[in-house]
Design an enzyme around this catalytic site. Structure first.
Site, mmCIF file in Angstrom:
data_model
loop_
_atom_site.group_PDB
_atom_site.id
_atom_site.type_symbol
_atom_site.label_atom_id
_atom_site.label_comp_id
_atom_site.label_asym_id
_atom_site.label_seq_id
_atom_site.Cartn_x
_atom_site.Cartn_y
_atom_site.Cartn_z
ATOM 1 N N LYS A 14 88.914 0.504 5.620
ATOM 2 C CA LYS A 14 88.293 0.906 5.409
ATOM 3 C C LYS A 14 87.845 1.344 6.956
ATOM 4 O O LYS A 14 88.246 0.851 7.780
ATOM 5 C CB LYS A 14 87.613 -0.603 5.520
ATOM 6 C CG LYS A 14 86.385 -1.148 4.264
ATOM 7 C CD LYS A 14 85.864 -1.830 4.585
ATOM 8 C CE LYS A 14 85.297 -2.694 5.486
ATOM 9 N NZ LYS A 14 84.448 -3.583 5.071
ATOM 10 N N LYS A 46 83.622 0.016 13.261
ATOM 11 C CA LYS A 46 83.920 -0.250 14.138
ATOM 12 C C LYS A 46 84.856 -0.405 15.827
ATOM 13 O O LYS A 46 85.129 -0.317 16.699
ATOM 14 C CB LYS A 46 82.704 -0.689 15.140
ATOM 15 C CG LYS A 46 82.209 -1.368 14.260
ATOM 16 C CD LYS A 46 81.158 -2.253 14.446
ATOM 17 C CE LYS A 46 81.031 -3.469 13.603
ATOM 18 N NZ LYS A 46 79.226 -4.155 12.855
ATOM 19 N N LYS A 63 89.313 -13.646 11.955
ATOM 20 C CA LYS A 63 88.749 -13.330 13.141
ATOM 21 C C LYS A 63 89.308 -14.479 14.464
ATOM 22 O O LYS A 63 89.173 -13.992 15.985
ATOM 23 C CB LYS A 63 87.187 -13.554 13.347
ATOM 24 C CG LYS A 63 86.610 -12.769 12.732
ATOM 25 C CD LYS A 63 85.023 -12.532 12.789
ATOM 26 C CE LYS A 63 84.593 -11.459 12.297
ATOM 27 N NZ LYS A 63 83.371 -11.405 12.468
HETATM 28 P P1 AMP Z 1 79.866 -4.458 9.544
HETATM 29 O O1 AMP Z 1 79.761 -3.230 10.209
HETATM 30 O O2 AMP Z 1 81.660 -5.125 8.858
HETATM 31 O O3 AMP Z 1 79.167 -5.646 9.960
HETATM 32 O O4 AMP Z 1 79.276 -4.566 7.681
HETATM 33 C C1 AMP Z 1 77.830 -3.541 7.488
HETATM 34 C C2 AMP Z 1 77.781 -3.913 6.562
HETATM 35 O O5 AMP Z 1 78.367 -2.356 5.756
HETATM 36 C C3 AMP Z 1 78.264 -4.502 5.136
HETATM 37 O O6 AMP Z 1 77.576 -4.703 3.934
HETATM 38 C C4 AMP Z 1 79.411 -3.804 4.772
HETATM 39 O O7 AMP Z 1 79.943 -4.428 3.827
HETATM 40 C C5 AMP Z 1 79.733 -2.353 4.550
HETATM 41 N N1 AMP Z 1 81.137 -1.988 5.040
HETATM 42 C C6 AMP Z 1 81.040 -1.702 6.021
HETATM 43 N N2 AMP Z 1 82.126 -0.802 6.514
HETATM 44 C C7 AMP Z 1 82.121 -0.277 5.142
HETATM 45 C C8 AMP Z 1 82.748 1.100 4.518
HETATM 46 N N3 AMP Z 1 83.928 1.686 5.578
HETATM 47 N N4 AMP Z 1 82.180 1.861 4.050
HETATM 48 C C9 AMP Z 1 81.141 0.993 3.062
HETATM 49 N N5 AMP Z 1 80.597 -0.200 3.173
HETATM 50 C C10 AMP Z 1 80.722 -0.567 4.345
#
Ligand code: AMP
Ligand code: TRP
Length: 334
Positions: A200, A203, A119
């Site tokens: 992955k 957003k 980051k």
């Molecule tokens: P984030 O959007 O990265 O803040 O993640 C929020 C939660 O969603 C965390 O527990 C991540 O591990 C999960 N997460 C984010 N992206 C994915 C994805 N593509 N597949 C599965 N889990 C995800």
């Protein structure tokens, strides 16, 4: 004897940042597991607005995103009558314990966090809080005598650090904190980008067609899935390393219909029907969430009331744990 009560039901804690919109990866990889956990475990879920502030935020956007994410979590099935759902900044114990965590973690440990490196490389302004972020995350977890923390793989290093901080604190000052375990999600939970299936789903704005947002128009969701990248060999089988695009569709279809990806693959010999059925399964998963969300969004006073109750319940747990930690380090009672 530990200084804390030993509970019969496991305490689960997790947090999610109100930055960017909730997508299918968040839902299938994280939120759906939380919805299940709330029925068996003493579950606490937190919208971590203070964590979002580690990168520059537009105040109005942060406000809206915090309300929207809270309502979406409720719409996805987190039931404030069963679990504790609250906004991090409503419970001031988090920021206060974070200071004690910062005094317990070393500079060297924080410097080794790969998420900070990623980051900070990408940002023009790198706040001190972006660097100390894992201390706040440790505070979130340790404030609730948490046994289990369901998080994605990307958070494993932060969770390990929270465990190290808890162990060091207990070693220095006597048993104060429960040392939590990571709970890395069940199989099939990793959702990949529809246009770039080796990355992955996230957003990031680089791939608007690759990410399905929970609040996307249903016909756009169908369009995104029908345009998903596959491959040229034409065979439907679950093989993530050789067939990432097709395998991603299979794991999405499987997650939405409660099967394994291998089971989901049976019966398809062409990509067209697989895409059509995956699109339909996702649309049918998201339709009820969208309709509950629009009811909640129409009545913001009701979700504010539920979040206030959540914060009050959270403080009942967090307050005594913070007092224990304050006393342990030698701060005078107030
Ligand atoms: P984030 O959007 O990265 O803040 O993640 C929020 C939660 O969603 C965390 O527990 C991540 O591990 C999960 N997460 C984010 N992206 C994915 C994805 N593509 N597949 C599965 N889990 C995800
Ligand atoms: N850092 C996590 C993320 O970016 C969110 C988070 C904050 C969290 N505090 C937490 C997750 C405590 C689990 C437990 O996804």
């Amino acid at each position: 004897m530990p200084g804390y009560a030993v509970a019969l039901v496991a305490r689960v804690f997790s947090g999610i940042q109100p930055s960017g919109a909730l997508h299918l990866g968040n839902l299938l990889g994280a939120v759906r597991n939380w919805v299940e956990d709330q029925h068996t475990d003493d579950s606490i879920f937190c919208v971590v607005d203070l964590h979002a502030l580690t990168v520059p935020q537009d105040p109005a956007t942060l406000r809206t995103a915090t309300v929207q994410l809270s309502q979406l979590l409720m719409a996805s099935g987190l039931d404030p009558a069963i679990c504790t759902l609250f906004v991090q900044s409503h419970v001031p114990e988090h920021a206060e314990l974070s200071w004690l965590m910062e005094c317990t973690v070393s500079f060297g440990e924080l410097r080794r966090m790969t998420q900070f490196k990623d980051k900070s490389d990408r940002s023009e302004f790198v706040s001190a809080a972006l660097f100390t972020y894992p201390a706040l995350m440790a505070a979130d977890i340790l404030l609730y005598d948490t046994d289990r923390v369901p998080v994605g793989d990307d958070q494993r290093q932060h969770l390990e650090l929270a465990r190290d901080i808890a162990g060091r604190f207990n070693g220095r000052y006597g048993d104060t904190f429960v040392v939590p375990e990571a709970a890395i999600p069940r199989a099939g939970a990793r959702v990949m980008d529809l246009q770039n299936p080796t990355a992955k789903m996230s957003k990031s704005l680089e791939s608007p067609l690759g990410t399905v947002y929970v609040l996307d128009e249903l016909r756009d969701i169908e369009r995104k899935i029908k345009r998903a990248v596959t491959d040229t060999d034409g065979e439907v089988r679950y093989d993530p390393s050789n067939k990432p695009g097709v395998s991603n569709l299979l794991s999405i279809l499987a997650a939405c219909t409660g099967r394994s990806p291998e089971e989901a693959a049976a019966g398809y010999s062409q990509y067209g029907p697989l895409k059509a059925d995956t699109a339909e399964a996702v649309v049918e998963t998201l339709r009820p969430i969208q309709s509950r969300y629009s009811e909640l969004a129409d009545d913001p006073a009701e979700s504010a009331r539920l979040l206030a109750i959540g914060a009050e319940r959270a403080r009942e747990v967090a307050g005594p744990v913070l007092d224990r930690a304050r006393a342990a380090v030698g701060l005078l009672p107030r």
